[in-house]
Write an enzyme that holds these catalytic residues in place. Structure first.
Site, PDB file in Angstrom:
ATOM      1  N   THR A 204       0.943  -1.296  -0.061  1.00  0.00           N
ATOM      2  CA  THR A 204      -0.018   0.090  -0.014  1.00  0.00           C
ATOM      3  C   THR A 204       0.937   1.209   0.012  1.00  0.00           C
ATOM      4  OG1 THR A 204      -0.164   0.117   2.327  1.00  0.00           O
ATOM      5  CG2 THR A 204      -2.028  -1.225   1.333  1.00  0.00           C
ATOM      6  N   TYR A 259       1.789  13.041   7.078  1.00  0.00           N
ATOM      7  CA  TYR A 259       2.638  12.261   6.225  1.00  0.00           C
ATOM      8  C   TYR A 259       3.992  13.078   6.235  1.00  0.00           C
ATOM      9  CZ  TYR A 259       0.298   8.173   5.170  1.00  0.00           C
ATOM     10  OH  TYR A 259      -0.322   6.746   5.083  1.00  0.00           O
ATOM     11  N   LEU A 270      -2.517   5.610   0.136  1.00  0.00           N
ATOM     12  CA  LEU A 270      -4.020   4.942   0.040  1.00  0.00           C
ATOM     13  C   LEU A 270      -4.132   3.662   0.420  1.00  0.00           C
ATOM     14  CD1 LEU A 270      -6.005   7.225  -2.412  1.00  0.00           C
ATOM     15  CD2 LEU A 270      -5.422   7.756  -0.118  1.00  0.00           C
ATOM     16  N   HIS A 271      -3.885   3.296   1.843  1.00  0.00           N
ATOM     17  CA  HIS A 271      -3.721   1.829   2.176  1.00  0.00           C
ATOM     18  C   HIS A 271      -5.225   1.299   1.961  1.00  0.00           C
ATOM     19  CE1 HIS A 271      -0.208   3.007   4.423  1.00  0.00           C
ATOM     20  NE2 HIS A 271      -0.858   3.876   4.987  1.00  0.00           N
ATOM     21  N   ASP A 272      -6.393   1.844   2.612  1.00  0.00           N
ATOM     22  CA  ASP A 272      -7.509   1.132   2.487  1.00  0.00           C
ATOM     23  C   ASP A 272      -8.085   1.417   0.916  1.00  0.00           C
ATOM     24  OD1 ASP A 272      -6.722   0.753   5.028  1.00  0.00           O
ATOM     25  OD2 ASP A 272      -8.227   2.298   5.877  1.00  0.00           O
TER      26      ASP A 272
END
Ligand code: BDR
Ligand code: CA
Length: 343
Positions: A204, A259, A270-272
């Site tokens: 991710t 960040y 944008l992990h999710d």
């Protein structure tokens, strides 16, 4: 051509990137979001519930049931909330108020009911700590055979964490829950295609959103917007004409600032949303099957996802992604959706 939509159930700790994952699912014609489980994580569970309801209000999707999860992890109180999402979880964004009530049953029950309602069809996606899912598996051990697919954002398979030196946030919040979830799947009993797909940090972190990508998104929504810059005054409100883009920009600005302060540059991972996109289309990433166990005892390594490529696999681990293809997909779905909602 009519797109077939698949029932999808999301378990989230909303959170800036969880919110974007939900918007992606709502924007996707191939997904029918049938329920949302809330879990404490990025913020407390009550706030997560409020965020989920507010988001559904914004997206005029208030018929989707939202459930509240456990207030605690399997072994005790939640750790202190994450700072990068802000005190309410959505950075500088304000969501519309909602008078919709939560389901009477909890999130674990919601998982079980959704899986039983769509046996062999339901796609599960978990982008928060795994407490609800572990409790659901205790209540319904057949869950792995009832689900068509499970995608989890969690772990780090190159052994660099974001919460401790080696542990990723979602696993680190409730390592016992993650251990129970991973132990419930095996290649021998379910075959390799039914193993959960794990989107860890090493995957991710390859999808970094920047002000340029956000400007493309606003454009695709037909919205006015001003390109964000690291030089802007902190907390500058979005001027986007589109309400969904405004919320995304106000949430993302806080995330980008966090960040930046953590030394990553003016961008955010944008992990999710990547996990949500993989849930609908696993072909977006390359995977490798392996055996994942969660370290529960180490004084320095608690919450670490330990991968053994030689043992019988219990997961398919995401190892490769084309970030440009992901962002194209994200923009082509969310942009026109935001535009439609405003018209
Ligand atoms: C995960 O932790 C949370 O802060 C994010 O929402 C994401 O699910 C990344 O480690
Ligand atoms: Ca999350």
């Amino acid at each position: 051509m009519v797109t077939q939509s698949a029932p999808v159930f999301a378990d989230v700790d909303t959170g800036v990137d969880d919110a974007l994952a939900l918007i992606y699912l709502l924007a996707s014609p191939d997904a029918d979001l049938v329920g949302i489980a809330s879990t404490g994580g990025n913020v407390g569970v009550q706030q997560v519930c409020a965020n989920n309801l507010g988001l559904l209000e914004l997206c005029r999707a208030t018929s989707i049931p939202v459930s509240k999860g456990a207030d605690e992890t399997l072994t005790g109180p939640l750790r202190t909330p994450s700072k990068v999402h802000g005190p309410r979880g959505l950075g500088y964004a304000d969501l519309p108020p909602s008078d919709v009530t939560l389901t009477e049953h909890d999130s674990a029950t919601a998982w079980v009911r959704a899986a039983r309602a769509f046996p062999g069809e339901l796609i599960g996606v978990a982008t928060g700590p795994l407490t609800n899912l572990a409790l659901a598996l205790r209540a319904e051990p057949a869950l792995p055979t009832l689900l068509r697919r499970l995608v989890i954002m969690g772990g780090s398979y190159d052994h660099i964490g974001n919460t401790t030196a080696v542990a990723e946030w979602n696993i680190s919040v409730d390592p016992e829950a993650a251990a129970e979830v991973f132990a419930a799947w095996s290649e021998e009993s379910l075959g390799s295609q039914r193993l959960p797909i794990l989107c860890g940090l090493d995957l991710t972190r390859k999808v970094a959103i920047t002000p340029e990508v956000l400007a493309r998104l606003a454009d695709a929504a037909g919205s006015t917007s001003t390109m964000m810059s690291v030089d802007d005054k902190r907390g500058t409100p979005s001027t986007a004409s589109n309400p969904v883009i405004r919320v995304i920009e106000d949430a993302m600005r806080f995330y980008l600032e966090g960040y930046y302060d953590n030394g990553h540059g003016y961008l955010a991972h944008l992990h999710d949303p990547l996990a949500a996109a993989v849930a609908l289309d696993p072909e977006l990433i390359a995977t490798r099957s392996g055996r994942v166990d969660v370290e529960l005892a180490g004084t320095l390594t608690r919450g670490m996802t330990v991968t053994d490529w030689r043992r019988e696999p219990n997961a398919r681990i995401g190892v490769g992604v084309d970030p440009a293809a992901f962002f194209d997909r994200f923009i082509e779905r969310v942009g026109p959706y935001a535009h439609r909602l405003a018209s």
